[in-house]
Design an enzyme around this catalytic site. Structure first.
Site, mmCIF file in Angstrom:
data_model
loop_
_atom_site.group_PDB
_atom_site.id
_atom_site.type_symbol
_atom_site.label_atom_id
_atom_site.label_comp_id
_atom_site.label_asym_id
_atom_site.label_seq_id
_atom_site.Cartn_x
_atom_site.Cartn_y
_atom_site.Cartn_z
ATOM 1 N N SER A 389 0.815 -1.205 0.000
ATOM 2 C CA SER A 389 0.000 0.000 0.000
ATOM 3 C C SER A 389 0.857 1.266 0.000
ATOM 4 C CB SER A 389 -0.943 -0.014 1.202
ATOM 5 O OG SER A 389 -0.266 -0.358 2.368
ATOM 6 N N HIS A 410 -3.163 -2.892 -5.551
ATOM 7 C CA HIS A 410 -3.431 -2.506 -4.163
ATOM 8 C C HIS A 410 -4.920 -2.645 -3.856
ATOM 9 C CE1 HIS A 410 -3.721 0.830 -0.921
ATOM 10 N NE2 HIS A 410 -3.632 -0.373 -0.382
ATOM 11 N N GLU A 422 -6.259 -0.126 -6.710
ATOM 12 C CA GLU A 422 -5.260 0.723 -7.369
ATOM 13 C C GLU A 422 -4.333 -0.188 -8.174
ATOM 14 O OE1 GLU A 422 -4.679 4.710 -4.666
ATOM 15 O OE2 GLU A 422 -3.617 2.926 -3.982
ATOM 16 N N ASN A 460 -3.428 6.463 -0.360
ATOM 17 C CA ASN A 460 -2.717 6.587 0.916
ATOM 18 C C ASN A 460 -1.885 7.859 0.982
ATOM 19 O OD1 ASN A 460 -3.768 4.487 2.319
ATOM 20 N ND2 ASN A 460 -2.206 3.013 1.720
#
Ligand code: CAA
Length: 674
Positions: A389, A410, A422, A460
């Site tokens: 991540s 991800h 992702e 993130n």
């Protein structure tokens, strides 16, 4: 009458004009005895043309066409396949009968676009189903399969084949004739049942304006003459359609579809994938395995911890059974999926995999070891994916001699529930890997978004900037519960400190420790989380974090220990703690996201601005009805965005990078079709 406006036969102006002309012809030509309305291609009608919503309405309008159908002296049957949604279902409801194939889905999803049905749906549906069902369906936007809709009285017949033949047969049958739904009476129901349906709909729909309006108007079906109630429905529809909330929901509707599009150079044939190996039988690995099994892949789940592996295998089988019991998948699919699962405790197990997804501990050294093994044991051409991540895809790929086969996939936890994925390209990823990752994501019924390789990718990275700003606000004067409450009032599913307690503070703590040596001492650093962890407060799992969880429930406020830690941090930084209003908190948190989003666009980590909104809405509890941070920024006055940027620049101090607002605020055709 065949409606042909591919791909989904949306009721755009030329379609409306042609439909009205056809109804007028049916009315006026004596040799025509009745009409069948069909959809061309894969579907009946997906509703009004959403692309027309931002523009002035052009005649003929749907209510006028539907009135013409009802007043036409000859019967009209709607023959449904694919989807009959929104205005499409309203069209069917204006007909004298509705006949459908079993695979048809019907529904009034308007509230998901911030509006209510605007062409009689709120008045005709309750006349067929009763008020309680109509309130439930219209306020949730739920879509039903034909059999379920038939049971509720929405459809007259479900036929397994020859839809057109069945519709003509109906016209020739004894039951043929004019049966306008508007002339029916709403079935009687107990007032307390209606009140219960209303309360449930308000709760589930978070009392959003469209939900509130829908309830008011639907209830008129039993109390107000049809024409009058129809006028109220139209007025509410038009007001809602012009609202910023509806614009935001339209934006995200199109953004979700746009996200799937790759730039021309990456539109390549995806590598064929049948067998997927998942490395790591923890929560994330198991969730990915479950998704892949349900999508029809053969799955090899690998873990060297044989006890964990066996447990995870049992759990997966149980989950498949449970999903069959809940009607989410058929029993046959559940059994067949169980047979497609293999457990492996050695690397040789992955030899047949077309795609390997690593979901092990988030640590570069551990990932390196896994990728060395993948390099040795995976077959040539297999896609080697990491579920990292945060970590650098290129650094992970460096452990192999086939960097071109390495890709980031991800997933978000729980991986079998969360739709966001992702898809991260590394510097050396082969040009067909993006298409492979996107196609794989779509096959899992996920929303894949292409990202460039950079710390935290899209989601993130932005969340990190937002959380960091919230930590600054802690030190500046706000308590965790004030920040959480302000952001929950804005619409976030949960405030950042509640989220941190839920996911566990120790993960962030370990990551901070890993990055400590690279941190410039001049950057502002809030030590509160470290202090909490040093005292064993890892969040919910230890019954203490930013909050106390005595008896499993969150305390009303932060406790004295937390306040003392925060106050000490403020004092050490020489800050005189001061009050931050709800608006101060919301704007600082939001502008931190917007600033990071601008940088991400400049660095081409995101392909387009609207992808950022899709990621934040689907992965981070950003309120869908605001449309995402980019859509939010585009609704703000530029001077206030600049002012807020100055505020967070001052709060951040050394190392603050100001994003280019121009790039973010520029609306392009590509990133906003609405
Ligand atoms: N208006 C305009 N365009 C639409 C549309 C609509 N109602 N529905 C879908 N499209 C477009 C999509 O944007 C997409 O375009 P691109 O290919 O350019 O991206 C294309 O049609 C195909 O759509 P999907 O990718 O979503 O295709 P799918 O097969 O996965 O799903 C669907 C098909 C279930 C019909 C889905 O498109 C859908 O849910 N559409 C929206 C339905 C809806 O909300 N209808 C209510 C409209 S409001 C209304 O009708 C108000 C009223 O009372 C009059």
């Amino acid at each position: 009458m065949e409606i042909s406006n591919l791909p989904v036969n949306a009721l755009s102006q030329p379609v409306r004009a042609a439909l009205l002309a056809a109804v007028e012809r049916l009315t006026s030509e004596p040799e025509l005895r009745g009409g069948v309305i069909l959809g061309a291609g894969r579907t009946f009608v997906a509703g009004a043309d959403i692309k027309e919503f931002g523009k002035p309405s052009l005649a003929p309008l749907l209510p006028d066409i539907f009135a013409a159908i009802e007043s036409c002296p000859k019967p009209v049957v709607a023959a449904l396949h694919g989807a009959a949604l929104g205005g499409g279902l309203e069209l069917a409801l204006a007909c004298d009968a509705r006949i459908a194939l079993p695979s048809t889905v019907v529904g009034l999803p308007e509230v998901t676009l911030g509006i209510i049905p605007g062409a009689g749906g709120t008045q005709r549906l309750p006349r067929l189903t009763g008020l309680t069902t109509a309130i439930r369906l219209i306020c949730s936007g739920e879509q039903l399969k034909a059999e379920a809709a038939h049971r509720l009285g929405m459809l007259d017949e479900v036929v397994v084949e020859d839809l057109q033949g069945a519709a003509i047969a109906w016209l020739n049958s004894a039951q043929a004739g004019k049966r306008p739904v508007s002339a029916m009476r709403v079935p009687e129901e107990a007032p307390e049942d209606i009140a219960k349906a209303e309360q449930a709909a308000l709760r589930a729909g978070k009392s959003r304006p469209a939900v509130v309006a829908a309830i008011t108007v639907v209830k008129e079906a039993s109390s107000t003459p049809f024409a009058e109630a129809l006028a109220h429905e139209r007025a509410a529809f038009l007001t809602l359609r012009a609202s910023p909330e509806a614009a935001a929901l339209r934006h995200i509707f199109f953004a979700e579809r746009e996200a799937a599009r790759l730039p021309a150079d990456l539109q390549q044939t995806p590598r064929p994938i049948r067998t997927v190996a998942v490395i790591g039988a923890g929560t994330m690995g198991s969730g990915i395995a479950l998704s892949a099994l349900e999508a029809g892949y053969t799955v090899i789940l690998l873990d060297q911890n044989t006890e964990l592996l066996a447990k995870s295998g049992d759990k997966l089988r149980t989950q498949l059974q449970e999903r069959a019991q809940a009607g989410k998948i058929s029993t046959a699919v559940a059994q067949e999926a169980q047979a497609r699962l293999t457990l492996a405790d050695g690397w040789a197990g992955i030899a047949l995999a077309d795609l390997v997804i690593e979901a092990v501990f988030e640590d570069l050294a551990v990932k390196h070891e896994v990728f060395r093994q993948l390099d040795t044991h995976a077959k040539p051409g297999a896609v080697l994916a990491t579920n990292t991540s945060y970590l650098d895809i290129d650094a992970i790929a460096a452990a192999t001699k086939r960097r071109e086969d390495v890709l980031g996939l991800h997933f978000f936890s729980p991986a079998h529930v969360m739709k966001l994925l992702e898809v991260v390209r590394g510097a050396h990823s082969a040009s067909d890997l993006a298409a492979t990752g996107m196609a794989f994501g779509k096959s899992l019924k996920k929303l894949p978004v292409l990202c460039g390789n950079g710390f935290g990718f899209i989601g993130n990275r932005i969340y990190n900037a937002y959380r960091t700003q919230c930590e600054f606000m802690l030190e500046d004067g706000a308590w965790p519960e004030e920040i959480d409450a302000a952001l929950e009032a804005f619409g976030f599913a949960m405030g950042p400190f509640s989220v941190a307690d839920l996911s566990g503070l120790d993960i962030a703590w370990r990551m901070r420790q890993a990055r400590a040596s690279t941190r410039d001492p001049r950057t502002r650093y809030v030590p509160v989380l470290d202090e909490l962890c040093e005292r064993g407060r890892f969040g919910r799992k230890t019954c203490a974090g930013y909050y106390n969880y005595a008896d499993g429930k969150r305390s009303a406020g932060s406790d004295d220990v937390v306040r003392a830690i925060i106050s000490e941090a403020s004092a050490k930084r020489g800050i005189a703690r001061h009050v931050l209003t709800t608006e101060d908190i919301q704007r600082r948190a939001l502008i931190a996201m917007v600033n990071e989003a601008a940088q991400i666009l400049t660095e081409a980590i995101a392909q387009r601005a609207s992808d950022i909104d899709v990621v934040l809405v689907h992965g981070y509890g950003f309120p869908r009805w605001v449309g995402g941070p980019v859509q939010w920024a585009r609704e703000q006055e530029r001077k206030y965005l600049e002012r807020d940027l100055d505020i967070i620049a001052a709060a951040t101090g050394f190392g603050f990078v100001r994003g280019d607002l121009d790039i973010l605020l520029k609306k392009t055709n590509e990133d906003n079709a609405s």
